[in-house]
Design a protein around this motif. Structure first.
Motif, short mmCIF file in Angstrom:
data_model
loop_
_atom_site.label_atom_id
_atom_site.label_comp_id
_atom_site.label_asym_id
_atom_site.label_seq_id
_atom_site.Cartn_x
_atom_site.Cartn_y
_atom_site.Cartn_z
N VAL A 137 0.81 -1.22 0.00
CA VAL A 137 0.00 0.00 0.00
C VAL A 137 0.85 1.27 0.00
CG1 VAL A 137 -1.72 1.33 1.30
CG2 VAL A 137 -2.06 -1.12 0.92
N PRO A 138 1.97 1.34 0.78
CA PRO A 138 2.77 2.57 0.70
C PRO A 138 3.21 2.91 -0.72
CG PRO A 138 3.40 1.32 2.64
CD PRO A 138 2.45 0.44 1.85
N SER A 139 3.59 1.89 -1.50
CA SER A 139 4.03 2.22 -2.87
C SER A 139 2.84 2.64 -3.73
CB SER A 139 4.84 1.08 -3.49
OG SER A 139 4.00 0.00 -3.80
N MET A 165 -8.64 -0.28 12.02
CA MET A 165 -8.42 1.13 12.36
C MET A 165 -6.93 1.38 12.59
SD MET A 165 -11.50 2.72 12.68
CE MET A 165 -11.60 3.82 14.06
N ALA A 166 -6.27 0.46 13.29
CA ALA A 166 -4.84 0.64 13.58
C ALA A 166 -4.03 0.65 12.28
CB ALA A 166 -4.34 -0.46 14.51
N LEU A 167 -4.42 -0.21 11.36
CA LEU A 167 -3.73 -0.26 10.07
C LEU A 167 -3.88 1.06 9.32
CD1 LEU A 167 -2.26 -1.79 7.83
CD2 LEU A 167 -4.44 -2.85 7.19
N ALA A 168 -5.09 1.59 9.32
CA ALA A 168 -5.33 2.87 8.63
C ALA A 168 -4.52 3.99 9.28
CB ALA A 168 -6.82 3.21 8.65
N ASP A 224 0.31 8.21 7.46
CA ASP A 224 1.50 9.03 7.18
C ASP A 224 1.89 9.00 5.71
OD1 ASP A 224 1.71 9.70 9.80
OD2 ASP A 224 3.22 8.18 10.29
N PHE A 225 1.54 7.92 5.04
CA PHE A 225 1.93 7.76 3.64
C PHE A 225 0.92 8.39 2.67
CE2 PHE A 225 3.75 4.22 6.00
CZ PHE A 225 5.06 4.18 5.55
N CYS A 226 -0.21 8.84 3.21
CA CYS A 226 -1.30 9.28 2.32
C CYS A 226 -1.04 10.66 1.73
CB CYS A 226 -2.62 9.32 3.10
SG CYS A 226 -3.16 7.70 3.61
N ASN A 249 -7.83 10.95 17.10
CA ASN A 249 -6.72 11.90 17.24
C ASN A 249 -5.80 11.85 16.02
OD1 ASN A 249 -7.63 12.49 19.86
ND2 ASN A 249 -6.54 10.69 20.65
N SER A 250 -5.62 10.64 15.49
CA SER A 250 -4.67 10.49 14.38
C SER A 250 -5.30 10.75 13.02
CB SER A 250 -4.09 9.08 14.36
OG SER A 250 -3.79 8.65 15.66
#
Ligand SMILES: *Cc1c(COP(=O)(O)O)cnc(C)c1O
Length: 411
Positions: free
Chosen positions: A186-188, A225-228, A233-235, A277-278
């Motif tokens: 997903v980051p790539s 939720m934790a995964l999202a 940060d990568f979005c 919060n995140s």
């Protein structure tokens, strides 16, 4: 009246009058008259509405509830659901058109599914719904279509998580799957989105279906939720939509109990507070099909023959797996179990008989009930299959053996 000990949950869920089950305010024989034929499916507006209202009471106020229309895409049903839920999820362009017909804003419609054809992608872009991207190739294909049509597609990445939804009837995430982009990749994919002219909305994580274990659902929701949050940060932009799937099941078989949604709602409220919060701009969505409509539908078929073969009684009905594949045990079940079945016009008949109920098709797979003890039935009686509001009519091989079609009505 109703018996105290039950094999299947739904048998107690309905009132009876003069021995006939009452559904959506009408006795079974009256309902059959209204349909003008057997076999038919009857769906209850009220039961759908009650289900959504109760779910809203148990879920956090901020949670958005979407209806996954593949569970029951009858246009009248989708219209009714559109009026009581927050959004619709579709799995094809044709389903998208049904969803748009209801007046649901495109903003609240999303499309998922591997193998979306270029034309479907273009339709989705033109309509302005959110496309759930299932692969790197699809991402580039969407970008190309966007560029050609001069509109930036609204997209969310469907993630195939590293975890799975435990104890699910059907697993749709974890391990190697055709759905979504593996979590590790997903980051790539997000990096690629930054290079493209697309409107990034967020993530979709659907890990499984037909689950009756609150602890498993709670765990999957927390992990989603934790995964999202980890990926945020990568979005390219803040996450605005986070669809954490569904998977809420309904009791089909003896011993299964309804899902305790209150405990799920309490845990989800806590998880949403923490994640807030995140990813403060994220709208949190659950998508449910079966849970919202499955218990709101009956399939009704008439007995047209009764015979005895080597000591076993067979009731032969005018409809079977061609209309209701799931009830025959051929839609995802590993071991065939009887769906909840009743003789709709003999609900309180004390005389019982062990019977096999079979459809009219020339195949031994066409079984609706295998050695069930039911009130003694005769030719002309009405067989009911409960829990038939989801994955019935459109999930069945309706052309198989070319029998007359079943009718559907929303009452
Ligand atoms: C099929 C499907 C659903 C609905 O599943 P149910 O078990 O009917 O709740 C929801 N989301 C996606 C992505 C699906 O493929």
């Amino acid at each position: 009246m109703n018996k105290p000990v039950l094999q299947h949950r739904p048998e107690t869920a309905f009132r009876t009058v003069d021995g006939s089950l009452v559904f959506a305010g009408k006795s079974l024989p009256r309902l059959a008259q209204m349909a003008g034929q057997t076999p038919f499916y009857a769906y209850s507006r009220n039961l759908m509405t009650e289900r959504v209202e109760r779910l809203r009471r148990d879920m956090p106020d901020a949670l958005k509830i979407h209806y996954a229309i593949k569970a029951n895409p009858m246009p009248a049903v989708v219209q009714h659901m559109a009026d009581i839920v927050d959004g619709l999820d579709v799995a094809s362009a044709n389903e998208m058109l049904v969803a748009l017909d209801t007046g649901m804003p495109a903003e609240n419609i999303s499309m998922a599914g591997p193998g979306k054809r270029p034309l479907e992608l273009l339709q989705a872009i033109a309509a302005g719904i959110t496309i759930h991207v299932e692969s790197p190739h699809e991402l580039d294909s969407i970008a190309r279509q966007s560029e050609q049509s001069g509109q930036a597609a609204h997209i969310a990445i469907r993630i195939n998580p590293a975890f799975e939804l435990k104890s699910s009837g059907m697993k749709m995430g974890g391990g190697a799957k055709q759905f979504g982009i593996d979590e590790e990749l997903v980051p790539s994919a997000l990096q690629r989105i930054k290079e493209l002219d697309l409107d990034f909305r967020g993530f979709h994580i659907f890990s499984g279906s037909q689950n009756l274990k609150p602890a498993a659902i709670i765990e999957a929701q927390q992990k989603s939720m934790a995964l999202a949050v980890r990926l945020s940060d990568f979005c390219p932009t803040p996450i605005r939509k986070l669809n954490i799937g569904g998977g809420f099941g309904i009791p089909y078989f003896p011993g299964e109990m309804p899902l305790d949604t209150r405990s799920i709602g309490e845990a989800l409220a806590e998880t949403m507070r923490e994640a807030g919060n995140s990813i403060p701009e994220a709208e949190i969505i659950i998508e449910l099909g079966r849970y919202l409509v499955g218990e709101a539908g009956l399939y009704v078929t008439r007995i047209i023959d009764k015979k005895v073969s080597r000591g076993q009684v067979f009731l032969v009905t005018d409809g079977g797996l061609n209309h209701h594949l799931a009830a025959s045990g051929n839609f995802g079940q590993v071991i065939r179990k009887n769906y909840p079945v009743a003789i709709g016009n003999r609900m309180d008949c004390p005389e019982k008989e062990t019977v096999n109920i079979v459809g009219p098709l020339c195949t031994p797979l066409d079984i609706l009930a295998d050695k069930m003890e039911l009130p003694r039935a005769e030719i002309g009686d009405l067989v009911i299959i409960f829990q038939s509001g989801a994955y019935g009519y459109t999930a069945s091989p309706r052309d198989f053996l070319n029998q007359p079609a079943a009718l559907q009505m929303l009452v």
